[in-house]
Design a protein around this motif. Structure first.
Motif, PDB file in Angstrom:
ATOM      1  N   ALA A 204      26.616  24.123  28.510  1.00 44.90           N
ATOM      2  CA  ALA A 204      26.898  22.807  27.924  1.00 44.90           C
ATOM      3  C   ALA A 204      26.699  21.703  28.956  1.00 44.90           C
ATOM      4  N   ILE A 205      27.107  21.979  30.195  1.00 44.23           N
ATOM      5  CA  ILE A 205      26.959  20.983  31.255  1.00 44.23           C
ATOM      6  C   ILE A 205      25.495  20.760  31.604  1.00 44.23           C
ATOM      7  N   ASN A 206      24.718  21.833  31.630  1.00 47.76           N
ATOM      8  CA  ASN A 206      23.315  21.749  32.024  1.00 47.76           C
ATOM      9  C   ASN A 206      22.377  21.460  30.857  1.00 47.76           C
TER      10      ASN A 206
ATOM     11  N   ALA B 217      36.090  36.036  31.910  1.00 49.48           N
ATOM     12  CA  ALA B 217      36.043  34.696  32.488  1.00 49.48           C
ATOM     13  C   ALA B 217      34.597  34.282  32.765  1.00 49.48           C
ATOM     14  N   GLY B 218      33.766  35.233  33.189  1.00 49.37           N
ATOM     15  CA  GLY B 218      32.371  34.925  33.469  1.00 49.37           C
ATOM     16  C   GLY B 218      31.614  34.460  32.244  1.00 49.37           C
ATOM     17  N   THR B 219      31.919  35.059  31.096  1.00 51.08           N
ATOM     18  CA  THR B 219      31.254  34.653  29.852  1.00 51.08           C
ATOM     19  C   THR B 219      31.603  33.212  29.498  1.00 51.08           C
ATOM     20  N   VAL B 220      32.882  32.886  29.544  1.00 55.06           N
ATOM     21  CA  VAL B 220      33.302  31.524  29.214  1.00 55.06           C
ATOM     22  C   VAL B 220      32.710  30.529  30.211  1.00 55.06           C
ATOM     23  N   ALA B 221      32.652  30.917  31.477  1.00 58.53           N
ATOM     24  CA  ALA B 221      32.077  30.038  32.494  1.00 58.53           C
ATOM     25  C   ALA B 221      30.595  29.785  32.231  1.00 58.53           C
ATOM     26  N   ARG B 222      29.858  30.819  31.846  1.00 58.28           N
ATOM     27  CA  ARG B 222      28.424  30.643  31.594  1.00 58.28           C
ATOM     28  C   ARG B 222      28.186  29.761  30.374  1.00 58.28           C
TER      29      ARG B 222
ATOM     30  N   GLU C 102      31.796  19.888  21.146  1.00 57.98           N
ATOM     31  CA  GLU C 102      32.779  20.967  21.043  1.00 57.98           C
ATOM     32  C   GLU C 102      32.077  22.313  21.089  1.00 57.98           C
ATOM     33  N   VAL C 103      32.655  23.237  21.829  1.00 54.94           N
ATOM     34  CA  VAL C 103      32.140  24.604  21.900  1.00 54.94           C
ATOM     35  C   VAL C 103      33.282  25.545  21.536  1.00 54.94           C
ATOM     36  N   ILE C 104      33.043  26.419  20.582  1.00 56.94           N
ATOM     37  CA  ILE C 104      34.026  27.408  20.164  1.00 56.94           C
ATOM     38  C   ILE C 104      33.473  28.781  20.479  1.00 56.94           C
ATOM     39  N   VAL C 105      34.207  29.554  21.284  1.00 59.67           N
ATOM     40  CA  VAL C 105      33.756  30.869  21.721  1.00 59.67           C
ATOM     41  C   VAL C 105      34.835  31.887  21.385  1.00 59.67           C
ATOM     42  N   ARG C 106      34.445  32.970  20.739  1.00 56.61           N
ATOM     43  CA  ARG C 106      35.389  34.008  20.380  1.00 56.61           C
ATOM     44  C   ARG C 106      34.877  35.360  20.862  1.00 56.61           C
ATOM     45  N   PRO C 107      35.768  36.287  21.205  1.00 59.42           N
ATOM     46  CA  PRO C 107      35.298  37.643  21.561  1.00 59.42           C
ATOM     47  C   PRO C 107      34.714  38.338  20.344  1.00 59.42           C
TER      48      PRO C 107
END
Length: 217
Positions: free
Chosen positions: A200-202, A190-195, A211-216
């Motif tokens: 993106a916000i900052n 969860a911390g990775t996705v939050a960062r 769009e942001v796509i994040v995969r393990p």
């Protein structure tokens, strides 16, 4: 404002954004939500996305809002033939209608701040996941709403975040449905996705990350 702020990803989002933002944590009143708010000196907002008619009165005091993060959501594991109409109603009510209702009520405040709306979507909002029929459909609908909002509100930044599977309580339920042993190391934290979301916000004001796509890994 972060919806679903008492959960694993919601709490991680609060942690990632606390150094740069004043936090408004939205959700159903609970000791867990109070505990997250207490850690960051944040304000709680009693919002039930399943009751859209009550949202207007709760957010009426807000006249300016820099960031709205739609993180709250529900999922009922099940293939199409296993799903029920009640599950479809509940999924769409929270994941789609509730998010739309909250966004509409907060549009004036977001416009005043030239704000940013972030939708925590899912990989299921790009490619449907087996065993998550109603959830996948709701995430496709949420993606469509985000794209429409971006088109219709040019003063706002609108970002859809599509993470792969995250190590949360919701993931444990899905793995149990699949009949497998739960191993959190197989999934994104969860911390990775939050960062990633916070990045993106900052991002500089002249950058609009659609769009942001994040995969393990």
């Amino acid at each position: 404002m972060i919806t679903g702020a008492s959960g694993g990803l919601g709490s991680a989002l609060a942690d990632a954004l606390a150094p740069t933002h004043t936090l408004l944590l939205a959700g159903r009143p609970s000791p867990r939500l109070d505990a997250v708010a207490g850690r960051y000196g944040a304000t709680t907002w009693p919002i039930d996305l399943a009751d859209p008619d009550a949202i207007a009165a709760v957010v009426e005091p807000l006249v300016e809002l820099d960031v709205l993060i739609h993180n709250a959501g529900v999922a009922y594991p099940g293939r199409v033939a296993e799903s029920s109409i009640d599950e479809w109603r509940s999924t769409m009510a929270v994941n789609v209608v509730g998010a739309v209702a909250l966004t509409l009520e907060l549009l004036p405040a977001l416009r005043s701040a030239a704000g940013h709306v972030v939708f925590i979507n899912s990989g299921s909002g790009i490619k449907p996941s087996p065993g998550l029929a109603s959830y996948s459909a709701s995430k496709f609908a949420l993606r469509g709403f985000a794209d429409s909002l971006r088109n219709d509100e040019p003063s706002l930044r609108v970002t859809s975040v599509h993470p792969g599977r995250i190590a949360t309580a919701m993931q444990e339920d899905l793995v149990a449905y699949e009949g497998r042993d739960y191993d959190p190391t197989q999934f994104l934290s969860a911390g990775t996705v939050a960062r990633v979301t916070a990045d993106a916000i900052n991002a500089p004001r002249d950058a609009h990350i659609h769009e942001v796509i994040v995969r393990p890994r």
